[in-house]
Design an enzyme around this catalytic site. Sequence first.
Site, PDB file in Angstrom:
ATOM      1  N   GLY A  73       3.985  -3.154  -7.302  1.00 17.86           N
ATOM      2  CA  GLY A  73       2.682  -3.552  -6.785  1.00 17.86           C
ATOM      3  C   GLY A  73       1.608  -2.544  -7.150  1.00 17.86           C
ATOM      4  NE  ARG A 105       6.095   2.048  -6.293  1.00 21.67           N
ATOM      5  CZ  ARG A 105       6.033   1.087  -5.376  1.00 21.67           C
ATOM      6  NH1 ARG A 105       6.486  -0.113  -5.652  1.00 21.67           N
ATOM      7  NH2 ARG A 105       5.525   1.329  -4.185  1.00 21.67           N
ATOM      8  NE  ARG A 107     -10.759  -8.589 -12.066  1.00 25.67           N
ATOM      9  CZ  ARG A 107     -11.498  -9.086 -11.076  1.00 25.67           C
ATOM     10  NH1 ARG A 107     -11.318  -8.637  -9.844  1.00 25.67           N
ATOM     11  NH2 ARG A 107     -12.392 -10.031 -11.288  1.00 25.67           N
ATOM     12  NE  ARG A 122       7.494  -7.535  -4.778  1.00 23.28           N
ATOM     13  CZ  ARG A 122       6.812  -6.452  -4.394  1.00 23.28           C
ATOM     14  NH1 ARG A 122       6.145  -5.745  -5.286  1.00 23.28           N
ATOM     15  NH2 ARG A 122       6.802  -6.070  -3.136  1.00 23.28           N
ATOM     16  CB  SER A 138       7.443  -0.537  -0.820  1.00 25.40           C
ATOM     17  OG  SER A 138       6.133  -1.060  -0.757  1.00 25.40           O
ATOM     18  CG  ASP A 187       7.264   0.034   6.555  1.00 26.00           C
ATOM     19  OD1 ASP A 187       7.157  -0.886   7.380  1.00 26.00           O
ATOM     20  OD2 ASP A 187       6.939  -0.094   5.354  1.00 26.00           O
ATOM     21  NE  ARG A 198       3.769   3.163   0.824  1.00 22.03           N
ATOM     22  CZ  ARG A 198       3.285   3.810   1.878  1.00 22.03           C
ATOM     23  NH1 ARG A 198       4.104   4.300   2.799  1.00 22.03           N
ATOM     24  NH2 ARG A 198       1.982   3.994   2.008  1.00 22.03           N
TER      25      ARG A 198
END
Length: 238
Positions: free
Chosen positions: A21, A25, A44, A88, A91, A210, A223
């Site tokens: 996401g 990362r 973007r 994908r 997290s 979490d 993350r």
Amino acid sequence: MPTPHNNAQKGQIAKTVLMPGDPLRAKFIADTFLQDAVLVNEVRGMLAYTGTYNGKPVTVMGSGMGMPSIGIYSYELFKEYDVDRIIRIGSAGSYSSDAKIYDVVLATSAVSESTYAKVQSGYDKDESYPSKALNDSLRTAAKRLGINMIEGAIHSSDVFYRQPSDEKPTYWEKLRDERGCLAVEMESFALFANASVLGKEAACLLTISDSFISPEITTAEERQTCFTNMMKIALENL
């Protein structure tokens, strides 16, 4: 030709895309694991890098948060850039004591309240599915690496901040107990739906960041840089 959301040229995106996401990362994966990585998109701020891992070409690209965002990027990758498979790597928040912080989860389905697939293609069910062959390949990769994975359904939510409710059991307890959802994220239902519509392959590996049943939580930096087991599994699968 580039799209309104991706300025990579045709041929600059590999057939396999790893899609976290967070675009940072994606940068971490490119810097840490890839050889000869080249930035091929920054529209973007949604960074995409193409390089090689053990001599095999791969692209890593952020998807942003939520189904509308991954819906756009994954559709364009499949349709306009001839990508064959998207994994994908995200997290998730745990709904179950079986899924603990830093555990890796392989999604076997995505349950959602989202209308994304109905609006996009007329698919009116509330559960979408990854590629069986790709999931099997990821299982083999994890076994080779000696990394344990938990498997099960996940909840793909349209809402991150849900208003408090006195309802008992809670919505997430119902999803866990009635639908078997191990954890919650916000993208995979749309990714799986796009892959199905376009005849492509998609899968989802998650790291628990979490928990709804525990006070444990990871930081934004953790993350971004510490969820390496799912990255290794995805790359081993190339």
